[in-house]
Design an enzyme around this catalytic site. Structure first.
Site, PDB file in Angstrom:
ATOM      1  N   HIS A   1       0.663  -2.742   9.436  1.00  0.00           N
ATOM      2  CA  HIS A   1       2.098  -2.670   9.163  1.00  0.00           C
ATOM      3  C   HIS A   1       2.806  -1.920  10.279  1.00  0.00           C
ATOM      4  O   HIS A   1       2.195  -1.121  11.005  1.00  0.00           O
ATOM      5  CB  HIS A   1       2.373  -1.954   7.837  1.00  0.00           C
TER       6      HIS A   1
ATOM      7  N   HIS B   1       0.835  -1.203   0.000  1.00  0.00           N
ATOM      8  CA  HIS B   1       0.000   0.000   0.000  1.00  0.00           C
ATOM      9  C   HIS B   1       0.877   1.265   0.000  1.00  0.00           C
ATOM     10  O   HIS B   1       0.611   2.215  -0.739  1.00  0.00           O
ATOM     11  CB  HIS B   1      -0.901   0.020   1.236  1.00  0.00           C
TER      12      HIS B   1
END
Length: 505
Positions: free
Chosen positions: A214, A163
């Site tokens: 993350h 992303h």
């Protein structure tokens, strides 16, 4: 493990696995073994020495980040931010990019379209390559909550963040394009474009940390990779475009060979991970886009006055209604093509694969069943890259209810990291207290909990994957890129959605 997302719960049900098993000879060969039958250090036994050493060197940093990430998430949590970051994360998904990437081509901005496809597709491939190479886990849950609208994202490894790679590369490219075209914008429009690009970058990257998907190192590495891809496209993009436009049939042949090599050298993950599927899909998008652009630029329908291979467009000549029809027709063609080609290849390829197997030329991948081990491919296999057309109305209708807040391991990689983290904390606590019985003095929540077998029961087992899916995905997504760039422009002109450039040529 707590999960409120229907997609996550139903991704791979026991019933679905049994149904698939009935179709497979030797199904147990691809089933996950009970944790008690697998080495706890199965990464060491499954990776080369260099891969394993690098992984082990990175793990302390990832584990050090976990409590800090949890503190940040706990201090900032609110329903408003949960919804905002979960929703904006969709702007960095593969489905979003596959649907949106053709738009610049269809509205006359082929140069921007090619640049976006290159940085995003290469970003998906390289980040997926690194994820499967290093097999580094996502930040641990618990203590983190994972807030997401994607059922497959948590099944991937963590490093680097795809992303973040996509957000930074696309955001920088849009900023650069706006800067180059600043004279054609009003000051207000230019300001809005810049603010939107920065907001996009920071919403995606910071959202990955807020949502517990993350850690800092994942996002930083992904962002640096995205910036590097933008820089490389800026420097070498014109050279690549010039090479393609000035050469003949060697271009599609060379590009096909390069893409096949990239698919072949993609590393094998230790655990089931969808990264390879996404890498194959976007490698196919680049291949189809390049061949389609190369072919279309040589046709009488293209407009090369601003940039070679541009699809002619003029809002003054076409208007709003026909512009909308361009988008509608273009997307319909993409979804219809996939709906036809995917089942056709699943039907046609297995017999060919069995012949290839018999002469010893097959190159099977881990977690993919060989054609000789199954009768046929099920008619409905989920696509983690692009949603099915039939799913779109349900997704739009339930958009506000699709966010999940999950706690606990969601994949085998999560499970083994949970076990390793627990044992490491035990070891450190024991050394700190210098007491062999120190574990009994710990709080009940510190190291107690589910054992391997119990955790494994709560993790959805991966679906059966078939060897023909790899080449199917490559062909399908190559076709999507080819149709979007090489065919749609011709169709627009033929059915009255163009500006009549062929008739004036």
């Amino acid at each position: 493990m707590k999960q409120s997302d229907k997609e996550m719960k139903n991704a791979t049900t026991p019933t679905a696995i049994k149904d698939a098993a009935d179709n497979v000879k030797g199904f147990e060969s691809i089933n996950i073994k009970d944790a008690g039958n697998r080495s706890r250090d199965h990464y060491k036994s499954s990776m080369s020495k260099l891969r394993f050493k690098f992984r082990q060197a990175c793990l302390p940093l990832i584990r050090w980040e976990t409590p800090h990430l949890a503190n940040i998430q706990t201090s900032l949590r609110s329903k408003l931010l949960d919804d905002y970051f979960a929703l904006t994360a969709n702007l960095g998904t593969h489905t979003f990019f596959v649907i949106m990437l053709p738009m610049p081509f269809w509205f006359g901005y082929a140069e921007l379209g090619r640049a976006l496809v290159y940085v995003l597709a290469i970003g998906v491939y390289v980040s997926g390559f690194l994820k499967d190479l290093l097999c580094l886990p996502r930040p641990l849950s618990p203590p983190l909550h994972r807030i997401t609208m994607s059922g497959s994202a948590a099944l991937e490894y963590g490093f680097p963040s795809t992303h973040s790679t996509n957000a930074v590369s696309a955001g920088l490219l849009l900023l650069y394009t706006a800067f180059e075209s600043a004279d054609s914008f009003s000051p207000f429009t230019y300001f809005v474009v810049k603010v939107s690009a920065f907001l996009y970058i920071f919403s995606i990257t910071l959202g990955r940390i807020y949502c517990g998907m993350h850690g800092f190192s994942d996002v930083i590495a992904g962002s640096l990779l995205g910036a590097a891809l933008f820089y490389m496209r800026w420097i070498w993009g014109p050279l690549i475009d010039s090479f393609m436009i000035s050469n003949g049939i060697i271009v599609p042949i060379l590009w096909t060979i390069i893409i096949l090599i990239l698919v072949r050298i993609h590393p094998e993950p230790v655990d089931p991970c969808p990264c390879f599927e996404d890498s194959v899909a976007f490698a196919g998008v680049i291949l189809g886009m390049d061949i389609g652009w190369w072919m279309y630029s040589r046709s009488i329908y293209s407009d090369s006055s601003a940039f070679p291979g541009s699809i002619p467009y003029s809002y003054e000549k076409i208007g709003l209604i026909r512009s909308i029809l361009r988008v509608f027709l273009g997307l319909v063609l993409v979804f219809v093509y996939r709906a036809i080609m995917k089942p056709f290849l699943h039907e046609a390829l297995p017999p060919l694969y069995r012949v290839i197997e018999r002469i010893g030329l097959s190159m099977p991948r881990e977690f993919f069943l060989k054609a000789s081990e199954y009768k046929d491919v099920p008619s409905k296999i989920p696509d983690t890259t692009l949603v099915e057309a039939r799913e779109i109305p349900s997704l739009v209708k339930n958009i506000a209810r699709l966010r999940s807040d999950s706690v606990g391991p969601q994949s085998t990689a999560d499970m083994y990291e949970t076990i390793a983290y627990r044992e490491e904390r035990k070891r450190r606590h024991s050394l700190a207290s210098n007491d062999v019985d120190s574990e009994s003095s710990l709080s009940p929540d510190e190291f107690s909990g589910l054992n391997e077998d119990e955790m494994l029961q709560q993790i959805p087992k991966p679906r059966v994957q078939y060897d023909v899916e790899v080449i199917t995905k490559l062909i399908v997504y190559s076709g999507i890129g080819f149709i979007a760039v090489g065919i749609n422009g011709i169709i627009f002109e033929l059915i009255g959605l163009g500006i009549g450039i062929a008739s004036t040529a």
